[in-house]
Design a protein around this motif. Structure first.
Motif, short mmCIF file in Angstrom:
data_model
loop_
_atom_site.label_atom_id
_atom_site.label_comp_id
_atom_site.label_asym_id
_atom_site.label_seq_id
_atom_site.Cartn_x
_atom_site.Cartn_y
_atom_site.Cartn_z
N VAL A 36 71.28 111.68 -3.67
CA VAL A 36 71.43 109.93 -4.03
C VAL A 36 69.73 108.82 -4.16
O VAL A 36 68.99 108.36 -4.64
N ASN A 37 69.08 109.22 -2.59
CA ASN A 37 67.69 108.75 -2.62
C ASN A 37 66.93 108.86 -3.58
O ASN A 37 65.98 108.09 -4.27
N GLN A 38 66.83 109.88 -4.25
CA GLN A 38 66.04 110.83 -5.33
C GLN A 38 65.83 109.61 -6.75
O GLN A 38 65.25 109.27 -7.06
N VAL A 39 67.17 109.62 -6.97
CA VAL A 39 68.02 108.59 -8.35
C VAL A 39 67.44 107.19 -7.88
O VAL A 39 66.78 106.95 -8.72
N GLN A 40 67.48 107.28 -7.25
CA GLN A 40 67.19 105.82 -6.21
C GLN A 40 65.93 105.34 -6.62
O GLN A 40 65.74 104.28 -6.98
N LEU A 42 63.83 107.48 -8.68
CA LEU A 42 63.14 106.59 -9.40
C LEU A 42 64.06 106.06 -10.01
O LEU A 42 62.91 105.34 -11.43
N GLN A 43 64.95 105.18 -10.62
CA GLN A 43 65.63 104.33 -10.77
C GLN A 43 64.55 102.75 -10.79
O GLN A 43 64.17 101.77 -11.51
N SER A 44 64.22 103.30 -9.75
CA SER A 44 62.91 101.95 -9.00
C SER A 44 61.94 102.36 -9.62
O SER A 44 61.45 101.34 -10.02
N GLN A 45 61.30 103.11 -9.69
CA GLN A 45 60.48 103.35 -10.65
C GLN A 45 60.35 103.47 -12.16
O GLN A 45 59.17 103.19 -12.87
N VAL A 46 61.86 103.20 -13.12
CA VAL A 46 62.04 103.19 -14.16
C VAL A 46 61.71 101.80 -14.14
O VAL A 46 61.40 101.49 -15.59
N GLN A 47 62.36 100.89 -13.63
CA GLN A 47 62.93 99.75 -13.38
C GLN A 47 60.70 98.95 -13.26
O GLN A 47 60.42 97.65 -14.32
N GLN A 48 60.19 99.64 -12.50
CA GLN A 48 58.48 99.41 -12.64
C GLN A 48 57.97 99.45 -13.83
O GLN A 48 57.39 98.51 -14.11
N LEU A 49 58.07 100.68 -14.02
CA LEU A 49 57.45 100.78 -15.95
C LEU A 49 58.25 100.19 -16.47
O LEU A 49 57.17 99.07 -17.92
N GLN A 50 58.97 99.38 -16.78
CA GLN A 50 59.85 98.83 -17.96
C GLN A 50 59.23 96.87 -17.33
O GLN A 50 58.63 96.84 -18.40
N GLY A 51 59.24 96.97 -16.34
CA GLY A 51 58.75 95.81 -16.04
C GLY A 51 56.78 95.38 -16.47
O GLY A 51 56.84 94.12 -17.06
N GLN A 52 55.61 96.47 -16.68
CA GLN A 52 54.91 97.48 -17.04
C GLN A 52 54.71 96.84 -18.34
O GLN A 52 53.42 96.43 -19.05
N VAL A 53 55.62 97.93 -19.07
CA VAL A 53 55.77 97.30 -20.54
C VAL A 53 55.85 96.28 -20.73
O VAL A 53 55.24 95.83 -22.03
N GLU A 54 57.14 95.20 -20.05
CA GLU A 54 56.94 94.06 -21.14
C GLU A 54 55.45 93.17 -20.78
O GLU A 54 55.68 92.09 -21.10
N GLU A 55 55.38 93.81 -19.54
CA GLU A 55 53.99 92.40 -19.32
C GLU A 55 52.86 92.72 -20.03
O GLU A 55 52.19 92.30 -20.51
N LEU A 56 52.87 94.09 -20.82
CA LEU A 56 51.13 94.40 -21.41
C LEU A 56 51.62 94.23 -23.11
O LEU A 56 51.29 93.86 -23.49
#
Length: 267
Positions: A36-40, A42-56
């Protein structure tokens, strides 16, 4: 009844078994918690990457708009340096005044557009006429063309469009004139000035229908029409490319763009 010692042994075994079962359960729960901790994480990393993509994406859009604004600003300053507005007495229905109006809307120097429109109305000048004395020097024409093309290749679109316009005015009878029209249209198309690019490619086809650049010009007319949301006209033009130049690279490109347009309409 079992002896007391036997009963105690039985209870001890039962407790041991229960403890072992509890340990297994705790171990299973611990593994689940780790997952569960690993999934959470990974979800946090995906959200961060999505934010970076939107900024780019936002930064890219800003850079595009900045480049376009810079082009318009530089072109307007060039218009002032090159002489500015057309004559006051020009008729609103004349080719020169029409080209000047289009120039104001699309960023073409008014004097250049007016001169080009007037030349179009007269048709190509005879090879030895006084209107094109510079055409007698093929090397000068080649040098001027090379300078304009080098500017285009280096991404200096304002400079290249100005130099290609000057080349067309000075060497209207040069064998390089169709190429100059084509790359002039490309310089406008690259900076998303689709209206003027469309006019330039249409002029190329009108004046040089049998040139080597005619197939590419017809294809780019379809591209410009698509960019201007003229879907019906774009499809007709692209179909004309496929029919007129079957099996060619421009026909393949036309087929791809036609497919993209039809997919967009289906969605």
């Amino acid at each position: 009844m079992l002896p007391v010692q036997a009963q105690r042994l039985s209870l001890s075994e039962r407790v041991t078994r229960l403890e072992q079962a509890q340990q297994k359960q705790d171990s299973g729960q611990g593994g689940g918690t780790v997952l569960v901790n690993q999934v959470q994480a990974l979800q946090s990393q995906v959200q961060q990457l999505q934010g970076q993509v939107e900024e780019l994406q936002h930064e890219i859009q800003q850079l595009k708009q900045s480049g376009k604004d810079q082009y318009v600003d530089l072109d307007s300053r060039l218009r002032k340096l090159e002489g500015g507005a057309p004559a006051q007495g020009a008729s609103a229905s004349s080719p020169a005044s029409t080209a000047s109006t289009a120039a104001k809307a699309g960023g073409v120097p008014a004097t250049s557009a007016s001169t080009t429109a007037a030349a179009q109305a007269r048709g190509p000048a005879p090879a030895g006429s006084a209107s094109a004395p510079a055409s007698a020097d093929p090397q000068a024409a080649q040098d001027a063309y090379n300078q304009a093309f080098t500017a285009l290749r280096n991404g200096q679109f304002v400079q290249s469009s100005r130099q290609f316009r000057q080349f067309i005015q000075q060497y209207p009878n040069s064998a390089l004139a169709p190429n100059a029209f084509y790359w002039l249209g490309e310089s406008y198309y690259t900076v998303q000035n689709y209206d003027i690019a469309l006019q330039t490619f249409q002029t190329l086809l009108k004046q040089y229908p049998d040139s080597e650049k005619a197939p590419g010009a017809l294809l780019k007319i379809g591209y410009c029409q698509d960019a201007l949301k003229q879907e019906d006209a774009a499809q007709k033009t692209l179909q004309a490319v496929i029919q007129k130049y079957p099996g060619s690279s421009v026909a393949n490109l036309a087929q791809q763009r036609l497919h993209d347009i039809q997919l967009q309409q289906a969605n």
